[in-house]
Scaffold this motif. Structure first.
Motif, PDB file in Angstrom:
ATOM      1  N   ALA A 233       5.178  24.879   6.320  1.00  0.00           N
ATOM      2  CA  ALA A 233       3.731  24.817   5.488  1.00  0.00           C
ATOM      3  C   ALA A 233       2.789  24.904   6.314  1.00  0.00           C
ATOM      4  CB  ALA A 233       3.575  23.146   5.016  1.00  0.00           C
ATOM      5  N   GLU A 234       2.908  25.058   7.846  1.00  0.00           N
ATOM      6  CA  GLU A 234       1.839  25.207   8.963  1.00  0.00           C
ATOM      7  C   GLU A 234       0.899  24.335   8.669  1.00  0.00           C
ATOM      8  OE1 GLU A 234       0.578  29.339   8.846  1.00  0.00           O
ATOM      9  OE2 GLU A 234       2.344  30.340   9.093  1.00  0.00           O
ATOM     10  N   GLU A 235       1.343  23.011   8.368  1.00  0.00           N
ATOM     11  CA  GLU A 235       0.577  22.174   8.449  1.00  0.00           C
ATOM     12  C   GLU A 235       0.792  20.904   9.107  1.00  0.00           C
ATOM     13  OE1 GLU A 235       0.333  20.654   4.399  1.00  0.00           O
ATOM     14  OE2 GLU A 235      -1.143  22.315   3.806  1.00  0.00           O
ATOM     15  N   PHE A 236      -0.024  20.042   9.785  1.00  0.00           N
ATOM     16  CA  PHE A 236       0.156  18.848  10.492  1.00  0.00           C
ATOM     17  C   PHE A 236       0.823  17.671   9.595  1.00  0.00           C
ATOM     18  CE2 PHE A 236      -2.233  21.041  13.605  1.00  0.00           C
ATOM     19  CZ  PHE A 236      -1.271  20.853  14.799  1.00  0.00           C
ATOM     20  N   THR A 237       1.709  16.882  10.003  1.00  0.00           N
ATOM     21  CA  THR A 237       2.011  15.662   9.371  1.00  0.00           C
ATOM     22  C   THR A 237       1.424  14.303  10.231  1.00  0.00           C
ATOM     23  OG1 THR A 237       3.778  16.495   8.368  1.00  0.00           O
ATOM     24  CG2 THR A 237       3.804  14.128   8.733  1.00  0.00           C
ATOM     25  N   PHE A 238       0.471  13.585   9.754  1.00  0.00           N
ATOM     26  CA  PHE A 238      -0.105  12.597  10.663  1.00  0.00           C
ATOM     27  C   PHE A 238       0.850  11.152  10.503  1.00  0.00           C
ATOM     28  CE2 PHE A 238      -3.474  15.516  10.006  1.00  0.00           C
ATOM     29  CZ  PHE A 238      -4.121  15.825  11.405  1.00  0.00           C
ATOM     30  N   LYS A 239       1.036  10.600  11.566  1.00  0.00           N
ATOM     31  CA  LYS A 239       2.266   9.580  11.501  1.00  0.00           C
ATOM     32  C   LYS A 239       1.484   8.190  11.858  1.00  0.00           C
ATOM     33  CE  LYS A 239       5.245  11.192  14.471  1.00  0.00           C
ATOM     34  NZ  LYS A 239       6.437  11.690  15.090  1.00  0.00           N
ATOM     35  N   ALA A 240       0.000   8.116  12.040  1.00  0.00           N
ATOM     36  CA  ALA A 240      -0.402   6.955  12.746  1.00  0.00           C
ATOM     37  C   ALA A 240      -0.996   5.802  11.576  1.00  0.00           C
ATOM     38  CB  ALA A 240      -1.855   7.487  13.367  1.00  0.00           C
ATOM     39  N   GLY A 241      -0.290   6.129  10.256  1.00  0.00           N
ATOM     40  CA  GLY A 241      -0.181   4.973   9.173  1.00  0.00           C
ATOM     41  C   GLY A 241      -0.987   5.401   8.224  1.00  0.00           C
ATOM     42  N   VAL A 242      -1.394   4.617   7.141  1.00  0.00           N
ATOM     43  CA  VAL A 242      -2.422   4.775   6.075  1.00  0.00           C
ATOM     44  C   VAL A 242      -3.482   3.760   6.041  1.00  0.00           C
ATOM     45  CG1 VAL A 242      -0.315   5.906   4.690  1.00  0.00           C
ATOM     46  CG2 VAL A 242      -0.847   3.434   4.510  1.00  0.00           C
ATOM     47  N   MET A 243      -4.623   4.326   5.216  1.00  0.00           N
ATOM     48  CA  MET A 243      -5.788   3.374   5.037  1.00  0.00           C
ATOM     49  C   MET A 243      -5.695   2.958   3.562  1.00  0.00           C
ATOM     50  SD  MET A 243      -6.422   3.510   8.109  1.00  0.00           S
ATOM     51  CE  MET A 243      -7.874   2.625   8.285  1.00  0.00           C
ATOM     52  N   ALA A 244      -6.429   1.901   3.480  1.00  0.00           N
ATOM     53  CA  ALA A 244      -6.544   1.365   1.996  1.00  0.00           C
ATOM     54  C   ALA A 244      -7.725   0.633   1.933  1.00  0.00           C
ATOM     55  CB  ALA A 244      -5.245   0.465   1.566  1.00  0.00           C
ATOM     56  N   ILE A 245      -8.004   0.283   0.616  1.00  0.00           N
ATOM     57  CA  ILE A 245      -8.965  -0.574   0.116  1.00  0.00           C
ATOM     58  C   ILE A 245      -8.453  -1.766  -0.690  1.00  0.00           C
ATOM     59  CG2 ILE A 245     -10.929   1.162   0.065  1.00  0.00           C
ATOM     60  CD1 ILE A 245     -10.526   1.086  -2.867  1.00  0.00           C
ATOM     61  N   VAL A 246      -9.025  -2.858  -0.490  1.00  0.00           N
ATOM     62  CA  VAL A 246      -8.605  -4.256  -0.981  1.00  0.00           C
ATOM     63  C   VAL A 246      -9.042  -4.120  -2.696  1.00  0.00           C
ATOM     64  CG1 VAL A 246      -8.519  -6.426  -1.016  1.00  0.00           C
ATOM     65  CG2 VAL A 246      -8.583  -5.396   1.246  1.00  0.00           C
ATOM     66  N   ARG A 247      -8.133  -4.085  -3.604  1.00  0.00           N
ATOM     67  CA  ARG A 247      -8.300  -4.373  -4.957  1.00  0.00           C
ATOM     68  C   ARG A 247      -8.362  -5.857  -5.204  1.00  0.00           C
ATOM     69  NH1 ARG A 247     -11.217  -0.317  -6.235  1.00  0.00           N
ATOM     70  NH2 ARG A 247     -10.229   1.424  -6.218  1.00  0.00           N
ATOM     71  N   HIS A 248      -7.495  -6.541  -4.740  1.00  0.00           N
ATOM     72  CA  HIS A 248      -7.175  -7.973  -5.064  1.00  0.00           C
ATOM     73  C   HIS A 248      -6.959  -8.657  -3.853  1.00  0.00           C
ATOM     74  CE1 HIS A 248      -5.636 -11.766  -6.816  1.00  0.00           C
ATOM     75  NE2 HIS A 248      -6.592 -11.394  -7.958  1.00  0.00           N
ATOM     76  N   GLY A 249      -7.707  -9.703  -3.617  1.00  0.00           N
ATOM     77  CA  GLY A 249      -7.674 -10.235  -2.242  1.00  0.00           C
ATOM     78  C   GLY A 249      -6.437 -11.489  -2.212  1.00  0.00           C
ATOM     79  N   GLY A 250      -6.308 -12.004  -1.143  1.00  0.00           N
ATOM     80  CA  GLY A 250      -5.170 -12.983  -0.766  1.00  0.00           C
ATOM     81  C   GLY A 250      -4.564 -13.019   0.444  1.00  0.00           C
ATOM     82  N   PRO A 251      -3.755 -14.035   0.856  1.00  0.00           N
ATOM     83  CA  PRO A 251      -3.313 -14.186   1.940  1.00  0.00           C
ATOM     84  C   PRO A 251      -2.046 -13.200   2.309  1.00  0.00           C
ATOM     85  CG  PRO A 251      -2.611 -16.018   0.755  1.00  0.00           C
ATOM     86  CD  PRO A 251      -3.491 -15.108  -0.141  1.00  0.00           C
ATOM     87  N   VAL A 252      -1.875 -12.641   3.381  1.00  0.00           N
ATOM     88  CA  VAL A 252      -0.896 -11.765   3.870  1.00  0.00           C
ATOM     89  C   VAL A 252      -0.124 -12.400   5.211  1.00  0.00           C
ATOM     90  CG1 VAL A 252      -0.017  -9.220   4.348  1.00  0.00           C
ATOM     91  CG2 VAL A 252      -1.923  -9.683   2.824  1.00  0.00           C
ATOM     92  N   THR A 253       1.400 -12.659   4.987  1.00  0.00           N
ATOM     93  CA  THR A 253       1.910 -13.233   6.018  1.00  0.00           C
ATOM     94  C   THR A 253       3.136 -12.316   6.379  1.00  0.00           C
ATOM     95  OG1 THR A 253       1.060 -15.365   5.189  1.00  0.00           O
ATOM     96  CG2 THR A 253       3.071 -15.434   6.633  1.00  0.00           C
ATOM     97  N   PRO A 254       3.700 -12.457   7.802  1.00  0.00           N
ATOM     98  CA  PRO A 254       4.772 -11.817   8.052  1.00  0.00           C
ATOM     99  C   PRO A 254       6.108 -11.967   7.044  1.00  0.00           C
ATOM    100  CG  PRO A 254       3.780 -12.268  10.014  1.00  0.00           C
ATOM    101  CD  PRO A 254       2.807 -12.787   8.968  1.00  0.00           C
ATOM    102  N   GLY A 255       6.895 -11.561   6.505  1.00  0.00           N
ATOM    103  CA  GLY A 255       7.920 -11.988   5.590  1.00  0.00           C
ATOM    104  C   GLY A 255       7.419 -11.603   4.337  1.00  0.00           C
ATOM    105  N   ASP A 256       6.354 -11.465   3.997  1.00  0.00           N
ATOM    106  CA  ASP A 256       5.799 -11.245   2.553  1.00  0.00           C
ATOM    107  C   ASP A 256       6.499  -9.948   1.997  1.00  0.00           C
ATOM    108  OD1 ASP A 256       4.245 -13.463   2.296  1.00  0.00           O
ATOM    109  OD2 ASP A 256       2.345 -12.153   2.614  1.00  0.00           O
ATOM    110  N   THR A 257       6.816  -9.718   0.864  1.00  0.00           N
ATOM    111  CA  THR A 257       7.189  -8.653   0.099  1.00  0.00           C
ATOM    112  C   THR A 257       6.191  -7.628   0.013  1.00  0.00           C
ATOM    113  OG1 THR A 257       9.202  -9.831  -1.095  1.00  0.00           O
ATOM    114  CG2 THR A 257       8.628  -7.758  -1.559  1.00  0.00           C
ATOM    115  N   VAL A 258       6.312  -6.095   0.492  1.00  0.00           N
ATOM    116  CA  VAL A 258       5.467  -5.178  -0.159  1.00  0.00           C
ATOM    117  C   VAL A 258       6.141  -4.541  -1.388  1.00  0.00           C
ATOM    118  CG1 VAL A 258       4.580  -3.004   0.561  1.00  0.00           C
ATOM    119  CG2 VAL A 258       5.154  -4.895   2.228  1.00  0.00           C
TER     120      VAL A 258
END
Length: 181
Positions: free
Chosen positions: A141-166
């Motif tokens: 494709a002659e394009e770069f794939t960036f691997k440093a993760g994704v960015m997001a906005i928060v639609r609904h707040g709440g706590p996030v803890t290790p072990g939570d399901t995504v």
């Protein structure tokens, strides 16, 4: 499609890395409570100087733990939070998600994926040579794939803890490929 939260991180001051915490709290429309990048408008230090009033599409940074595994095989010691991410996941191909994907994190929080993290030169300050591992050229494709993760906005707040399901909810088709934000 689902995965797991493996770590959560935040930092109230500008620094390359973010310390891990037992939990973080997401605030709708803002980002991670007590994190320097939270806000309705851009909070990225460099971009604030010339685009201060644009919407903040980088409220939450998510990174896949599989990247750390890949980097370890190449001799780089990198762990959760060290590249500045807020939420580290395992089992979700974050980079393959389309723009607008909703990620349900635990029982309450929901973020909407806005794009790819644009890796910056500071990555080499953290670990020399690491920036070169944050993207790969797709020769077809002659394009770069960036691997440093994704960015997001928060639609609904709440706590996030290790072990939570995504849980992944794809947007309606046609899907739009992630671009750098």
């Amino acid at each position: 499609m689902s995965g797991t939260v493996t770590a959560v991180s935040r930092n109230a001051t500008y620094a390359f890395s973010k310390p891990n915490h037992p939990t973080i709290n997401l605030l709708a429309g803002l980002g991670v409570e007590d994190d320097v990048h939270a806000g309705r408008t851009i909070r990225h230090q460099f971009r604030m100087t010339y685009e201060p009033d644009l919407p903040n599409l980088r409220q939450v940074h998510l990174m896949h733990a599989e990247l750390f595994d890949e980097l370890a095989r190449k001799g780089f010691d990198v762990s959760a939070g060290r590249l500045g991410e807020n939420i580290t996941t395992r089992g979700v191909d974050l980079l393959a998600l389309p723009t607008g994907t909703l990620l349900r994190l635990g029982g309450q929080a929901v973020v909407e994926v806005t794009g790819l993290r644009n890796p910056c030169a500071k990555i080499n300050d953290f670990r020399p040579g690491l920036l070169g591992e944050m993207f790969v050229l797709d020769p077809d494709a002659e394009e770069f794939t960036f691997k440093a993760g994704v960015m997001a906005i928060v639609r609904h707040g709440g706590p996030v803890t290790p072990g939570d399901t995504v849980t992944v909810e794809l947007p309606p088709t046609p899907h739009r490929r992630l671009e750098r934000v």
